[in-house]
Design a protein around this motif. Structure first.
Motif, PDB file in Angstrom:
ATOM      1  N   LEU A 190      12.113  -4.938  -1.285  1.00  0.00           N
ATOM      2  CA  LEU A 190      11.137  -5.044  -2.365  1.00  0.00           C
ATOM      3  C   LEU A 190      11.411  -4.015  -3.452  1.00  0.00           C
ATOM      4  O   LEU A 190      11.400  -4.328  -4.639  1.00  0.00           O
ATOM      5  CB  LEU A 190       9.716  -4.850  -1.840  1.00  0.00           C
ATOM      6  N   LEU A 191      11.652  -2.785  -3.043  1.00  0.00           N
ATOM      7  CA  LEU A 191      11.934  -1.741  -4.024  1.00  0.00           C
ATOM      8  C   LEU A 191      13.203  -2.061  -4.800  1.00  0.00           C
ATOM      9  O   LEU A 191      13.244  -1.932  -6.023  1.00  0.00           O
ATOM     10  CB  LEU A 191      12.052  -0.383  -3.330  1.00  0.00           C
ATOM     11  N   GLU A 246       0.835  -1.204   0.000  1.00  0.00           N
ATOM     12  CA  GLU A 246       0.000   0.000   0.000  1.00  0.00           C
ATOM     13  C   GLU A 246       0.876   1.263   0.000  1.00  0.00           C
ATOM     14  O   GLU A 246       0.599   2.221  -0.725  1.00  0.00           O
ATOM     15  CB  GLU A 246      -0.934   0.018   1.219  1.00  0.00           C
ATOM     16  N   GLU A 247       1.937   1.254   0.804  1.00  0.00           N
ATOM     17  CA  GLU A 247       2.856   2.394   0.842  1.00  0.00           C
ATOM     18  C   GLU A 247       3.527   2.600  -0.509  1.00  0.00           C
ATOM     19  O   GLU A 247       3.613   3.726  -1.002  1.00  0.00           O
ATOM     20  CB  GLU A 247       3.951   2.168   1.897  1.00  0.00           C
ATOM     21  N   ILE A 248       4.016   1.518  -1.094  1.00  0.00           N
ATOM     22  CA  ILE A 248       4.681   1.611  -2.397  1.00  0.00           C
ATOM     23  C   ILE A 248       3.697   2.132  -3.441  1.00  0.00           C
ATOM     24  O   ILE A 248       4.042   2.995  -4.251  1.00  0.00           O
ATOM     25  CB  ILE A 248       5.274   0.251  -2.812  1.00  0.00           C
ATOM     26  N   ALA A 249       2.461   1.635  -3.416  1.00  0.00           N
ATOM     27  CA  ALA A 249       1.450   2.082  -4.370  1.00  0.00           C
ATOM     28  C   ALA A 249       1.206   3.583  -4.246  1.00  0.00           C
ATOM     29  O   ALA A 249       1.088   4.289  -5.254  1.00  0.00           O
ATOM     30  CB  ALA A 249       0.146   1.304  -4.161  1.00  0.00           C
ATOM     31  N   ALA A 250       1.131   4.082  -3.015  1.00  0.00           N
ATOM     32  CA  ALA A 250       0.892   5.504  -2.791  1.00  0.00           C
ATOM     33  C   ALA A 250       2.100   6.345  -3.204  1.00  0.00           C
ATOM     34  O   ALA A 250       1.960   7.378  -3.873  1.00  0.00           O
ATOM     35  CB  ALA A 250       0.549   5.756  -1.327  1.00  0.00           C
ATOM     36  N   GLU A 251       3.291   5.899  -2.839  1.00  0.00           N
ATOM     37  CA  GLU A 251       4.502   6.660  -3.124  1.00  0.00           C
ATOM     38  C   GLU A 251       4.862   6.667  -4.609  1.00  0.00           C
ATOM     39  O   GLU A 251       5.446   7.626  -5.100  1.00  0.00           O
ATOM     40  CB  GLU A 251       5.684   6.082  -2.340  1.00  0.00           C
ATOM     41  N   MET A 277       4.950  -9.999  -8.884  1.00  0.00           N
ATOM     42  CA  MET A 277       5.430 -10.079 -10.255  1.00  0.00           C
ATOM     43  C   MET A 277       5.282  -8.699 -10.902  1.00  0.00           C
ATOM     44  O   MET A 277       4.198  -8.126 -10.901  1.00  0.00           O
ATOM     45  CB  MET A 277       4.621 -11.133 -11.001  1.00  0.00           C
ATOM     46  N   LEU A 278       6.392  -8.194 -11.432  1.00  0.00           N
ATOM     47  CA  LEU A 278       6.379  -6.901 -12.113  1.00  0.00           C
ATOM     48  C   LEU A 278       6.239  -7.132 -13.612  1.00  0.00           C
ATOM     49  O   LEU A 278       7.026  -7.871 -14.208  1.00  0.00           O
ATOM     50  CB  LEU A 278       7.667  -6.133 -11.821  1.00  0.00           C
ATOM     51  N   PHE A 279       5.212  -6.511 -14.198  1.00  0.00           N
ATOM     52  CA  PHE A 279       4.950  -6.626 -15.633  1.00  0.00           C
ATOM     53  C   PHE A 279       5.290  -5.311 -16.318  1.00  0.00           C
ATOM     54  O   PHE A 279       4.946  -4.237 -15.820  1.00  0.00           O
ATOM     55  CB  PHE A 279       3.467  -6.937 -15.890  1.00  0.00           C
ATOM     56  N   ARG A 280       5.953  -5.422 -17.455  1.00  0.00           N
ATOM     57  CA  ARG A 280       6.205  -4.267 -18.323  1.00  0.00           C
ATOM     58  C   ARG A 280       5.915  -4.695 -19.747  1.00  0.00           C
ATOM     59  O   ARG A 280       6.399  -5.740 -20.185  1.00  0.00           O
ATOM     60  CB  ARG A 280       7.656  -3.810 -18.223  1.00  0.00           C
ATOM     61  N   GLY A 281       5.148  -3.897 -20.452  1.00  0.00           N
ATOM     62  CA  GLY A 281       4.835  -4.224 -21.832  1.00  0.00           C
ATOM     63  C   GLY A 281       4.164  -5.574 -21.999  1.00  0.00           C
ATOM     64  O   GLY A 281       4.383  -6.265 -22.985  1.00  0.00           O
ATOM     65  N   VAL A 331       9.423 -11.829  -7.233  1.00  0.00           N
ATOM     66  CA  VAL A 331       9.898 -12.019  -5.866  1.00  0.00           C
ATOM     67  C   VAL A 331       8.874 -12.900  -5.160  1.00  0.00           C
ATOM     68  O   VAL A 331       7.670 -12.638  -5.234  1.00  0.00           O
ATOM     69  CB  VAL A 331      10.044 -10.675  -5.114  1.00  0.00           C
ATOM     70  N   VAL A 332       9.351 -13.936  -4.493  1.00  0.00           N
ATOM     71  CA  VAL A 332       8.481 -14.839  -3.743  1.00  0.00           C
ATOM     72  C   VAL A 332       8.753 -14.639  -2.257  1.00  0.00           C
ATOM     73  O   VAL A 332       9.907 -14.676  -1.824  1.00  0.00           O
ATOM     74  CB  VAL A 332       8.728 -16.310  -4.145  1.00  0.00           C
TER      75      VAL A 332
END
Length: 106
Positions: free
Chosen positions: A96-97, A40-45, A76-80, A87-88
């Protein structure tokens, strides 16, 4: 942070304009609940440069199966439209960042 489903995953994640971080989680998973406030913090920042969504793997089994999600939480980070980082397990925010968002794509 919004929820995605098997039905709207393609539209909201694969066809997204920018990067999307998907949190595959389940209600019964304690580490999933531990990491939720951090996400939630990462999403906001990072709202201007990153979309963070969550997918309940029990309610939406098709997408996790397609991306071979075996343990929860899986981030899972998606691009394109492609997964570029995974990361599990729960990690501190700084890890995480570093591991997901700020790491260069390979």
């Amino acid at each position: 942070m919004t929820a995605v489903t098997d039905a709207d995953f393609e539209e909201r994640v694969l066809n997204a304009d920018g990067p999307v971080l998907v949190d595959f989680w389940a209600e019964w998973c304690p580490p999933c609940h531990m990491i939720a406030p951090v996400l939630e913090e990462i999403a906001a920042e990072r709202a201007d440069s990153l979309t963070v969504v969550k997918m309940n793997s029990d309610e939406n089994p098709l997408t996790p199966r397609e991306y071979q999600v075996m343990s929860l939480p899986t981030l899972m980070l998606f691009r394109g439209g492609r997964p570029v980082r995974v990361v599990v397990g729960a990690r501190p925010k700084s890890r995480l960042l570093a591991d997901l968002v700020d790491a260069p794509d390979q």
